[in-house]
Write an enzyme that holds these catalytic residues in place. Structure first.
Site, mmCIF file in Angstrom:
data_model
loop_
_atom_site.group_PDB
_atom_site.id
_atom_site.type_symbol
_atom_site.label_atom_id
_atom_site.label_comp_id
_atom_site.label_asym_id
_atom_site.label_seq_id
_atom_site.Cartn_x
_atom_site.Cartn_y
_atom_site.Cartn_z
ATOM 1 N N ARG A 262 -53.945 24.283 -36.460
ATOM 2 C CA ARG A 262 -54.327 23.164 -35.996
ATOM 3 C C ARG A 262 -53.468 21.915 -36.392
ATOM 4 N NH1 ARG A 262 -58.586 22.530 -32.232
ATOM 5 N NH2 ARG A 262 -58.770 20.292 -31.691
ATOM 6 N N ILE B 3 -59.733 17.104 -30.696
ATOM 7 C CA ILE B 3 -60.179 16.194 -31.946
ATOM 8 C C ILE B 3 -58.656 15.873 -32.454
ATOM 9 C CG2 ILE B 3 -61.124 15.460 -34.200
ATOM 10 C CD1 ILE B 3 -63.184 15.714 -31.525
ATOM 11 N N ASN C 188 -60.628 5.993 -27.134
ATOM 12 C CA ASN C 188 -61.349 7.155 -26.602
ATOM 13 C C ASN C 188 -62.526 6.640 -25.859
ATOM 14 O OD1 ASN C 188 -61.699 10.008 -26.048
ATOM 15 N ND2 ASN C 188 -63.570 9.681 -27.423
ATOM 16 N N THR C 189 -62.667 7.400 -24.586
ATOM 17 C CA THR C 189 -63.971 7.090 -23.905
ATOM 18 C C THR C 189 -64.731 8.403 -23.796
ATOM 19 O OG1 THR C 189 -64.773 6.507 -21.582
ATOM 20 C CG2 THR C 189 -62.653 7.850 -21.839
ATOM 21 N N HIS C 190 -66.211 7.800 -24.262
ATOM 22 C CA HIS C 190 -67.113 8.935 -24.404
ATOM 23 C C HIS C 190 -68.198 8.679 -23.520
ATOM 24 C CE1 HIS C 190 -69.337 12.000 -26.570
ATOM 25 N NE2 HIS C 190 -70.508 11.313 -26.581
ATOM 26 N N ASP D 31 -61.248 7.555 -35.037
ATOM 27 C CA ASP D 31 -61.146 7.648 -36.415
ATOM 28 C C ASP D 31 -61.182 9.176 -36.897
ATOM 29 O OD1 ASP D 31 -63.817 8.148 -36.363
ATOM 30 O OD2 ASP D 31 -64.573 6.537 -37.597
ATOM 31 N N GLY E 147 -63.623 10.793 -37.833
ATOM 32 C CA GLY E 147 -64.900 11.755 -37.285
ATOM 33 C C GLY E 147 -64.790 11.900 -35.721
ATOM 34 N N ASP F 74 -66.187 11.158 -32.454
ATOM 35 C CA ASP F 74 -66.809 9.953 -31.838
ATOM 36 C C ASP F 74 -67.399 8.992 -32.661
ATOM 37 O OD1 ASP F 74 -65.836 11.401 -29.286
ATOM 38 O OD2 ASP F 74 -67.580 12.399 -29.449
#
Ligand code: GRF
Length: 212
Positions: free
Chosen positions: A76, A103, A118-120, A152, A154, A156
Site C-alpha cells: 500500500r 485512503i 475530499n467530498t463525502h 488528513d 484519518g 474522513d
C-alpha cells in the site's frame, strides 16, 4: 497553513476519481462556462482503476489521465508513493478527491496535505467511510447531506470546509438518497473549489478560513 492559489494565474487542479465522475463533470462544466472567472483549471485526472466513466469524461474534455492501481504495487505504501509521484508530475495547487474511493497515505499527505480536498456523502463527523449514505439511512437519520473537507491522515476526519443538508424521505432507498445528495454535493464542490482557488484559504486547527 497558507493557501497556494489566489495569485494571478488560475490554480492548477488534479482531480482523482473512482467511478462515474459526475462531480468531476460539474467542475469541468463550471470551468468551461467561465474559464477566466472560475480561477482554476483542471490539469489532469487520476484514478485507481480503468474502465470508469470518470476517465472517459476527462478524455472527452481533452485532459491527460493516469491510473494507479493498488494491485500493481507490492504494498500500500508503494502504491501511495506512486500516486503521489503521478499527481506531482502535474504540479497541482489543489488536489480534489471527487469520489476517489481510496485512503491516501503518508507519502501523499507529506506532499499534498493541506491542499487535498475530499467530498463525502454524509454530514461528517457522522457516517464516515465508504458507506456514508447506507449508514445514515440504516441509522434512521432524518437529515443527512454532504461534506467537503481537507484530507488528513484519518478516514474522513479532516477540517471541514462546507456542508450541504439533504432531508431523508420515508420512501428513500440508498440509491435514491445518494442521487439527491449528489445533486447538492456537485453544487457545493464547485462552489468550494472556486472559492478556495479565487480567494485563498487558511487552515487553523480544525477551522478553515476562506478568503480572509
Ligand atoms: C459521491 O457521492 C462521493 O461523495 C462518493 O462517491 C460519489 C461519487 O460520485 N464518495 P461521482 O463519481 O462524482 O459521480
Amino acid at each position: 497553513m497558507a493557501s497556494p492559489p489566489s495569485s494571478a494565474r488560475p490554480a492548477r487542479i488534479v482531480v482523482l476519481v473512482s467511478g462515474s465522475g459526475t462531480n468531476l463533470q460539474a467542475l469541468l462544466d463550471a470551468i468551461a462556462a467561465d474559464p477566466d472567472g472560475f480561477g482554476a483549471r483542471i490539469v489532469a485526472v487520476g484514478a485507481d482503476r480503468d474502465d470508469i466513466t470518470g476517465l472517459e469524461r476527462a478524455t472527452r474534455a481533452g485532459l491527460p489521465t493516469f491510473v494507479c492501481k493498488v494491485t500493481d504495487y507490492g504494498s500500500r505504501a508503494e502504491w501511495d508513493a506512486a500516486l503521489a509521484e503521478a499527481v506531482s508530475a502535474y504540479e497541482p495547487d489543489l488536489v480534489v478527491s471527487a469520489g476517489f474511493m481510496k485512503i491516501v497515505g503518508q507519502e501523499f499527505l507529506a506532499r499534498f496535505g493541506g491542499r487535498t480536498v475530499n467530498t463525502h456523502p454524509a454530514l461528517l463527523p457522522s457516517f464516515p467511510g465508504a458507506h456514508g449514505v447506507r449508514d445514515a439511512l440504516a441509522y434512521g437519520a432524518k437529515v443527512t447531506g454532504c461534506t467537503v473537507h481537507f484530507v488528513d491522515d484519518g478516514v474522513d476526519t479532516g477540517p471541514i470546509i462546507a456542508q450541504g443538508v439533504v432531508e431523508v424521505r420515508d420512501e428513500d432507498d440508498e440509491a435514491a438518497l445518494h442521487e439527491r445528495i449528489k445533486e447538492v454535493e456537485r453544487t457545493l464542490l464547485v462552489e468550494v473549489v472556486g472559492r478556495l482557488a479565487r480567494d485563498g484559504y487558511r487552515i487553523e486547527g480544525r477551522k478553515v478560513h476562506v478568503g480572509e
